[in-house]
Design an enzyme around this catalytic site. Structure first.
Site, PDB file in Angstrom:
ATOM      1  N   HIS A  86     -42.246   8.801  65.114  1.00 46.39           N
ATOM      2  CA  HIS A  86     -41.684   7.467  64.962  1.00 46.39           C
ATOM      3  C   HIS A  86     -41.617   6.780  66.314  1.00 46.39           C
ATOM      4  O   HIS A  86     -41.578   7.425  67.365  1.00 46.39           O
ATOM      5  CB  HIS A  86     -40.279   7.528  64.345  1.00 46.39           C
ATOM      6  CG  HIS A  86     -39.250   8.145  65.241  1.00 46.39           C
ATOM      7  ND1 HIS A  86     -39.175   9.511  65.476  1.00 46.39           N
ATOM      8  CD2 HIS A  86     -38.241   7.583  65.975  1.00 46.39           C
ATOM      9  CE1 HIS A  86     -38.180   9.764  66.300  1.00 46.39           C
ATOM     10  NE2 HIS A  86     -37.596   8.611  66.624  1.00 46.39           N
ATOM     11  N   LEU A  87     -41.615   5.461  66.288  1.00 49.62           N
ATOM     12  CA  LEU A  87     -41.434   4.632  67.465  1.00 49.62           C
ATOM     13  C   LEU A  87     -40.315   3.633  67.172  1.00 49.62           C
ATOM     14  O   LEU A  87     -39.973   3.410  66.009  1.00 49.62           O
ATOM     15  CB  LEU A  87     -42.721   3.887  67.841  1.00 49.62           C
ATOM     16  CG  LEU A  87     -43.963   4.734  68.109  1.00 49.62           C
ATOM     17  CD1 LEU A  87     -44.790   4.867  66.834  1.00 49.62           C
ATOM     18  CD2 LEU A  87     -44.835   4.111  69.205  1.00 49.62           C
TER      19      LEU A  87
END
Length: 489
Positions: free
Chosen positions: A264-265
């Site tokens: 994830h970012l």
């Protein structure tokens, strides 16, 4: 006893002939609905009514230079001409609308109630006070390796809910939760070849600022927290789609302040410009279009990439990916900070602000190689992750927020995150070889051969053994720009 949704039928039976009933999940599949469950649902019933939309885009929507785009928008608004794309909702507006709508479903752990201040000093650091995030966010997990495999038993983003309407039997109570904001889809150039891949943007339940969200590429594949080329592509695309210079995308690796081992970012806004975008850089040896920045120009060293023309789109993504791939393979923790910055300078003053708003604003990626942090560090004053290394700090206590100054902040970053000069210089030689396509070690001078065979964490440990009695202070490290002598060490 048999109960239907529309009638009740009682059929007395001898107790010894009553069959054993299994507890099953309603609506899981067709076989479940035909089971001996005591409640029968209509065959057309769907267990989830999704309202999370798709955001469809194409490369023609990309904004290379945000400055020229804003000027074109101003001239368009003054011209009162018809815009064919007027009905298409912009990504910025969709993100804000869906994020605000999630509030009514209690998707957040707290309401944003933050204070800010700017620290006096050389680097124009900004600091946020966010006590609720320190107290209420999910407890960080313990990791031992950057490439730690995905674990289904730990929290991951497959547990996120769409805007799902759940039907509770008998009483028909409808409850809904909204965590997924929308899905991403590129019409002309699919993000991935697998048609089952879902690339989503979800709320961050413990936000730093308005519209703080999570980008989860291929959520169904359950990738660990290691950047893929696909994830880099999504980050670059979103930066090119949002017409706001306060918008940023961040990534934290394992051992680099990541708290969940599921790829994830972070996508978020920050109300103050990072002074990092105004700083002078230097070329990364003989690699064209790749730069480095290091103290005293900035508070910690970084590799810098910038997309200066759309023809370099593929090379820009590949350079970022090769860099983080090398850091991952050598078990070197890292953080990424993507922002809109003025064209990179290698000459002139150490710092030049664009106060007149005349210079282009280009998508720029800063990769911070950093010390490995083994284990989960509970929040105290602040934790130096991607946003903090870019100069945007979050304090979890009012005491630190009131007492912090630039010198104390830099001391914490040096002690907990920043690589020393020798380790970063050695890493730069290796990255130059990786990006050019040479054998790693070709560019490294002979006087660094004694470090051959050691990983970056081992070099850190060796350095610490010689500096265990040396307090790392910015007043010592940044006394001047010349290298330190043995007597100073």
């Amino acid at each position: 006893m048999r109960i239907t949704l529309f009638s009740f039928t009682l059929r007395p039976r001898p107790v010894d002939k009553m069959p054993m009933r299994k507890i099953v999940m309603l609506g899981a599949n067709a076989r479940t609905q035909r089971s001996v469950s005591s409640i029968q649902l209509p065959s057309e019933y769907s267990p989830s009514a999704s309202s999370a939309p798709y955001f469809n885009y194409s490369p023609s929507d990309f904004i290379l230079d945000l400055r020229s785009h804003q000027k074109e928008e101003e001239s368009y608004q003054n011209g009162n001409s018809h815009n064919d794309d007027e009905e298409k909702k912009q990504l910025k507006h969709l993100l804000h609308e869906r994020w605000e709508n999630a509030k009514q479903y209690n998707a957040f752990n707290y309401s944003l109630n933050c204070m800010y201040k700017c620290l006096d000093g050389k680097y124009d650091l900004s600091m946020q006070l966010n006590i609720e995030r320190g107290d209420l966010r999910r407890k960080p997990m313990h990791f031992k390796n950057i490439k730690e495999p995905f674990n289904h038993l730990r929290f991951n983003f497959t547990k996120l809910h769409d805007n799902e309407v759940r039907l509770v039997p008998i009483f028909y109570i409808a409850t809904s939760v909204s965590q997924i904001l929308f899905y991403l889809k590129c019409d002309s150039d699919p993000i991935s070849n697998d048609p089952l891949d879902r690339h989503l943007v979800a709320v961050n339940a413990s936000p730093l600022e308005r519209d703080h969200s999570l980008i989860v590429p291929s959520v169904n594949k359950c990738n660990p927290q290691v950047l893929t080329l696909q994830a880099v592509r999504i980050a670059v695309d979103l930066m090119l789609l949002v017409d706001d210079d306060m918008f940023h995308i961040l990534f934290n690796s394992l051992l680099g302040q990541a708290s969940v081992n599921h790829l994830h970012l972070h996508a978020m806004y920050w109300p103050y410009d990072s002074d990092l975008i105004n700083r002078k850089c230097e070329p990364l040896h003989d690699v064209p279009g790749v730069f480095v920045i290091r103290p005293p120009c900035w508070i910690c060293p970084a590799i810098v990439f910038q997309l200066d023309c759309i023809e370099n789109y593929e090379q820009f993504k590949m350079n970022i990916y090769k860099c983080v791939e090398h850091l991952t393979e050598t078990n070197q923790a890292h953080n990424l900070f993507l922002a809109r910055a003025q064209p990179i300078r290698t000459t002139g003053a150490e710092k030049e602000e664009d106060r007149r708003g005349e210079r282009p604003q280009l998508v720029t990626c800063y990769v911070f190689p950093r010390m490995n942090m083994i284990g989960a560090k509970p929040p105290s004053n602040f934790n130096p992750a991607a946003n903090e290394l870019a100069g945007n700090l979050t304090s979890y206590t009012i005491r630190f927020f009131e007492s912090a100054n630039e010198q104390s902040v830099i001391r914490i970053i040096e002690e907990e995150a920043s690589l020393d000069d020798d380790s970063f210089q050695s890493l730069c030689f290796d990255l130059a070889d990786v990006l050019i396509g040479r054998t790693v070690g070709t560019s490294r001078p002979h006087d660094l051969d004694f470090l051959e065979g050691l990983t970056s964490p081992e070099i850190d440990e060796l350095r610490d053994s010689f500096q265990s009695f040396m307090p790392r202070s910015p007043s010592i490290r940044h006394r001047n720009s010349t290298p330190r002598t043995h007597s100073e060490e």
